[in-house]
Motif scaffolding. Structure first.
Motif, PDB file in Angstrom:
ATOM      1  N   ILE A 220       0.857  -1.183   0.000  1.00  0.00           N
ATOM      2  CA  ILE A 220       0.000   0.000   0.000  1.00  0.00           C
ATOM      3  C   ILE A 220       0.893   1.233   0.000  1.00  0.00           C
ATOM      4  N   ILE A 221       0.622   2.154  -0.918  1.00  0.00           N
ATOM      5  CA  ILE A 221       1.355   3.420  -0.989  1.00  0.00           C
ATOM      6  C   ILE A 221       0.408   4.515  -0.528  1.00  0.00           C
ATOM      7  N   SER A 222       0.776   5.206   0.542  1.00  0.00           N
ATOM      8  CA  SER A 222      -0.117   6.210   1.124  1.00  0.00           C
ATOM      9  C   SER A 222       0.524   7.587   1.063  1.00  0.00           C
ATOM     10  N   GLY A 223      -0.326   8.609   1.148  1.00  0.00           N
ATOM     11  CA  GLY A 223       0.167   9.978   1.123  1.00  0.00           C
ATOM     12  C   GLY A 223      -0.948  10.938   0.779  1.00  0.00           C
ATOM     13  N   ALA A 224      -0.611  12.211   0.717  1.00  0.00           N
ATOM     14  CA  ALA A 224      -1.585  13.247   0.404  1.00  0.00           C
ATOM     15  C   ALA A 224      -1.765  13.362  -1.107  1.00  0.00           C
ATOM     16  N   THR A 225      -2.692  14.218  -1.514  1.00  0.00           N
ATOM     17  CA  THR A 225      -2.912  14.477  -2.933  1.00  0.00           C
ATOM     18  C   THR A 225      -1.644  15.039  -3.566  1.00  0.00           C
ATOM     19  N   ALA A 226      -1.308  14.538  -4.757  1.00  0.00           N
ATOM     20  CA  ALA A 226      -0.160  15.012  -5.542  1.00  0.00           C
ATOM     21  C   ALA A 226       1.175  14.737  -4.858  1.00  0.00           C
ATOM     22  N   ALA A 227       1.215  13.732  -3.970  1.00  0.00           N
ATOM     23  CA  ALA A 227       2.476  13.391  -3.308  1.00  0.00           C
ATOM     24  C   ALA A 227       3.319  12.426  -4.129  1.00  0.00           C
ATOM     25  N   GLY A 228       2.726  11.820  -5.165  1.00  0.00           N
ATOM     26  CA  GLY A 228       3.468  10.890  -6.010  1.00  0.00           C
ATOM     27  C   GLY A 228       3.080   9.436  -5.822  1.00  0.00           C
ATOM     28  N   LYS A 229       1.885   9.180  -5.274  1.00  0.00           N
ATOM     29  CA  LYS A 229       1.458   7.800  -5.000  1.00  0.00           C
ATOM     30  C   LYS A 229       1.342   6.978  -6.284  1.00  0.00           C
ATOM     31  N   THR A 230       0.609   7.502  -7.253  1.00  0.00           N
ATOM     32  CA  THR A 230       0.408   6.751  -8.494  1.00  0.00           C
ATOM     33  C   THR A 230       1.708   6.624  -9.275  1.00  0.00           C
ATOM     34  N   THR A 231       2.529   7.661  -9.243  1.00  0.00           N
ATOM     35  CA  THR A 231       3.825   7.607  -9.926  1.00  0.00           C
ATOM     36  C   THR A 231       4.677   6.473  -9.363  1.00  0.00           C
ATOM     37  N   LEU A 232       4.704   6.340  -8.027  1.00  0.00           N
ATOM     38  CA  LEU A 232       5.486   5.272  -7.410  1.00  0.00           C
ATOM     39  C   LEU A 232       4.872   3.909  -7.701  1.00  0.00           C
ATOM     40  N   ARG A 326      -1.651 -13.443  -6.517  1.00  0.00           N
ATOM     41  CA  ARG A 326      -0.452 -13.547  -5.683  1.00  0.00           C
ATOM     42  C   ARG A 326      -0.156 -12.252  -4.960  1.00  0.00           C
ATOM     43  N   GLY A 327      -0.501 -11.141  -5.564  1.00  0.00           N
ATOM     44  CA  GLY A 327      -0.124  -9.883  -4.950  1.00  0.00           C
ATOM     45  C   GLY A 327      -1.070  -8.764  -5.286  1.00  0.00           C
ATOM     46  N   VAL A 328      -1.041  -7.742  -4.445  1.00  0.00           N
ATOM     47  CA  VAL A 328      -1.841  -6.550  -4.670  1.00  0.00           C
ATOM     48  C   VAL A 328      -0.985  -5.339  -4.361  1.00  0.00           C
ATOM     49  N   ALA A 329      -1.174  -4.296  -5.139  1.00  0.00           N
ATOM     50  CA  ALA A 329      -0.546  -3.007  -4.865  1.00  0.00           C
ATOM     51  C   ALA A 329      -1.615  -1.948  -5.063  1.00  0.00           C
ATOM     52  N   THR A 330      -1.670  -0.992  -4.149  1.00  0.00           N
ATOM     53  CA  THR A 330      -2.708   0.026  -4.235  1.00  0.00           C
ATOM     54  C   THR A 330      -2.229   1.300  -3.563  1.00  0.00           C
ATOM     55  N   THR A 331      -3.025   2.359  -3.671  1.00  0.00           N
ATOM     56  CA  THR A 331      -2.718   3.623  -3.005  1.00  0.00           C
ATOM     57  C   THR A 331      -3.897   4.019  -2.129  1.00  0.00           C
ATOM     58  N   ILE A 332      -3.627   4.912  -1.182  1.00  0.00           N
ATOM     59  CA  ILE A 332      -4.668   5.401  -0.286  1.00  0.00           C
ATOM     60  C   ILE A 332      -4.263   6.780   0.223  1.00  0.00           C
ATOM     61  N   HIS A 333      -5.244   7.638   0.454  1.00  0.00           N
ATOM     62  CA  HIS A 333      -4.974   8.944   1.051  1.00  0.00           C
ATOM     63  C   HIS A 333      -4.877   8.779   2.564  1.00  0.00           C
ATOM     64  N   ALA A 334      -3.716   9.062   3.130  1.00  0.00           N
ATOM     65  CA  ALA A 334      -3.523   8.976   4.579  1.00  0.00           C
ATOM     66  C   ALA A 334      -2.360   9.879   4.966  1.00  0.00           C
ATOM     67  N   GLN A 453       5.146   4.580  17.037  1.00  0.00           N
ATOM     68  CA  GLN A 453       5.770   4.919  15.768  1.00  0.00           C
ATOM     69  C   GLN A 453       6.135   6.399  15.759  1.00  0.00           C
ATOM     70  N   GLN A 454       7.339   6.708  15.305  1.00  0.00           N
ATOM     71  CA  GLN A 454       7.701   8.104  15.131  1.00  0.00           C
ATOM     72  C   GLN A 454       7.121   8.581  13.815  1.00  0.00           C
ATOM     73  N   ARG A 455       6.380   9.633  13.862  1.00  0.00           N
ATOM     74  CA  ARG A 455       5.705  10.097  12.662  1.00  0.00           C
ATOM     75  C   ARG A 455       6.694  10.717  11.679  1.00  0.00           C
ATOM     76  N   SER A 456       6.440  10.437  10.397  1.00  0.00           N
ATOM     77  CA  SER A 456       7.211  11.076   9.344  1.00  0.00           C
ATOM     78  C   SER A 456       6.691  12.492   9.169  1.00  0.00           C
ATOM     79  N   PRO A 457       7.376  13.313   8.394  1.00  0.00           N
ATOM     80  CA  PRO A 457       6.885  14.675   8.174  1.00  0.00           C
ATOM     81  C   PRO A 457       5.468  14.723   7.636  1.00  0.00           C
ATOM     82  N   ALA A 458       5.053  13.702   6.868  1.00  0.00           N
ATOM     83  CA  ALA A 458       3.706  13.713   6.297  1.00  0.00           C
ATOM     84  C   ALA A 458       2.638  13.596   7.363  1.00  0.00           C
ATOM     85  N   GLY A 459       2.987  13.068   8.545  1.00  0.00           N
ATOM     86  CA  GLY A 459       1.975  12.862   9.568  1.00  0.00           C
ATOM     87  C   GLY A 459       1.963  13.919  10.639  1.00  0.00           C
TER      88      GLY A 459
END
Length: 460
Positions: A220-232, A326-334, A453-459
């Protein structure tokens, strides 16, 4: 305000170019329609007519004692007339430029363009002379896709030629607003993203290994809008080791953005949700596809464009838990990797396909199907990976998770933490060819997701 920079027209007399192009437009369109030419012949005929129109304008100016058009202004006239013949009309130049990632037009007032490389925003004059012209342009684009944009349907989303996503809204807002997300044609591989500074070599190696896994793997690739989720996500899919991919890859999207190369992914099934037509019929949402069609396609890997409250969260997770792929890959806004599980639980509660599945079942399913959560964010002008979190299993208190990589401002990238990967993930990655030294760290017990968990800058 100025127009977006153009090396060919920067020295042109813009007001003169606009006036001349306006005077020739109706004649050009009528002459081209009368020729009944099509395809390449139509384009060649259009160039002939543009040449003729510009020559006659120069002759008229000479005979009338007016200043003839200089070379730059003449080129500007030709460009404007070509744009009139393009499906994108006055938006052709800005939407075909690789300089911008996003373009926002506010009626006839102004246009805001966001740099693809630096993320800075620039203000330019609107390409439209009035709100009515902007509205008509969006309505034409919608109609070309079998959609309606009018007072009864004041909002529309369509994909434009070239892959740009358009969202248009009017009537319920003060003016016509157009939001365009341009595709990113160059950043399609993990090597390209690494060169652009989005991730370090160690994270790139881990993600490459996930694409090579023959064991079940969930990403799962998470992040805000225009953070590069789909690109990754696209880059991870392109990391498949085979030059010609025979695996059945199924992509599931509301609006197509991944655009995998069908010459390489020869067994690709690319689903794009369909909204109702002009008669209100023909809708085919993602949830229906995931429930009714996915299993029958016998996929090896599934890429879901984005997990949404109404996007069939549980049908997808349950299908994967039952071994459909066998596998799944997806994105989510978080806002952070640690918040992803909470988002999935919330989405499942609102998901019409979940049929009130117990929260414990949601957690069990996530624990069984998701291995890694990758957090991406904008930091300054860069899109970067800020965290890599492993979903290591299930406990009475919730999911067990360990943050394997965390944002390091001194290094300018995510770096390895002291949390060691689980034996399960380590074995999967090693079997896919990952150097074990990348994961080797002093053992630290995983903690419940969202705690410790230590939050990353995104959180933050």
């Amino acid at each position: 305000m100025t127009r977006p920079p153009d090396s060919e027209t920067s020295a042109a007399d813009e007001s003169t170019a606009v006036a001349v192009a306006d005077s020739l437009r109706e004649w050009l369109l009528a002459s081209l329609a009368a020729s009944e030419a099509g395809g390449d012949q139509r384009q060649a005929r259009a160039e002939e007519l543009i040449d003729r129109g510009v020559r006659e304008e120069q002759v008229r100016r000479t005979r009338g004692g007016q200043t003839v058009l200089d070379a730059a202004t003449e080129r500007a006239v030709r460009i404007r007339l070509r744009q009139d013949l393009s499906p994108l009309g006055p938006m052709t130049g800005v939407l075909t430029s690789r300089q911008w990632s996003d373009v926002e037009v506010n009626g006839a007032v102004h246009m805001i363009c966001t740099e693809r490389a630096g993320g800075r925003r620039h203000r330019f004059a609107s390409p439209f002379r009035g709100d009515g012209e902007a509205f008509e342009w969006a309505a034409v684009q919608a109609a070309a896709q079998g959609r309606r944009f009018d007072e009864a349907n004041p909002s529309v989303r369509v994909r434009l030629p070239g892959g740009t996503r358009l969202h248009a809204i009017a009537h319920v807002t003060g003016r016509v607003h157009l939001s365009c997300r341009l595709s990113s044609p160059s950043l399609t591989t993990l090597d390209a993203l690494r060169a652009a500074g989005m991730l370090g070599p160690d994270v790139a190696a881990v993600l490459t290994a996930t694409a090579r896994m023959r064991d079940p793997c969930g990403l799962i690739i998470s992040g805000a809008t225009a953070a590069g989720k789909t690109t990754l996500l696209r880059a991870v899919l392109n990391a498949h080791p085979d030059p010609i991919v025979l695996d059945r890859i199924v992509t599931v999207e509301d609006e197509a953005e991944l655009f995998l190369d069908e010459n390489r992914f020869v067994n690709l099934v690319a689903f794009e949700a369909r909204e109702p037509n002009l008669d209100g019929r023909g809708a085919y949402p993602m949830e229906r596809f995931l429930t009714a069609d996915l299993r029958r396609l016998t996929p090896d890997r599934v890429a879901l464009g984005e997990l949404k409250p109404d996007g069939g969260v549980m049908p997808l997770l349950l299908a994967l838990g039952q071994g459909v792929a066998r596998g799944v890959a997806t994105t989510i806004h978080a806002p952070s990797a640690a918040d992803v599980v909470t988002r999935i639980r919330t989405y499942a509660a609102f998901d019409p396909g979940s049929r009130r599945v117990a929260d414990s079942v949601v957690l069990d399913t996530v624990a069984a199907t998701v291995d890694l959560v990758v957090q991406v964010a904008r930091i300054g002008s860069r899109r970067v990976v800020t965290s890599l979190l492993e979903v290591a299993g299930r406990s009475e208190r919730g999911l067990l998770a360990g943050q394997l990589w965390r944002w390091n401002p001194n290094a300018g990238r995510a770096t390895r933490t002291s949390v060691e990967a689980s034996d399960r993930l380590g074995a999967k990655l090693a079997a896919a060819g990952l150097d074990p030294n990348i994961l080797a760290r002093e053992r630290t017990s995983p903690v419940p997701a969202g705690r410790g968990q230590q939050r990353s800058p995104a959180g933050r």
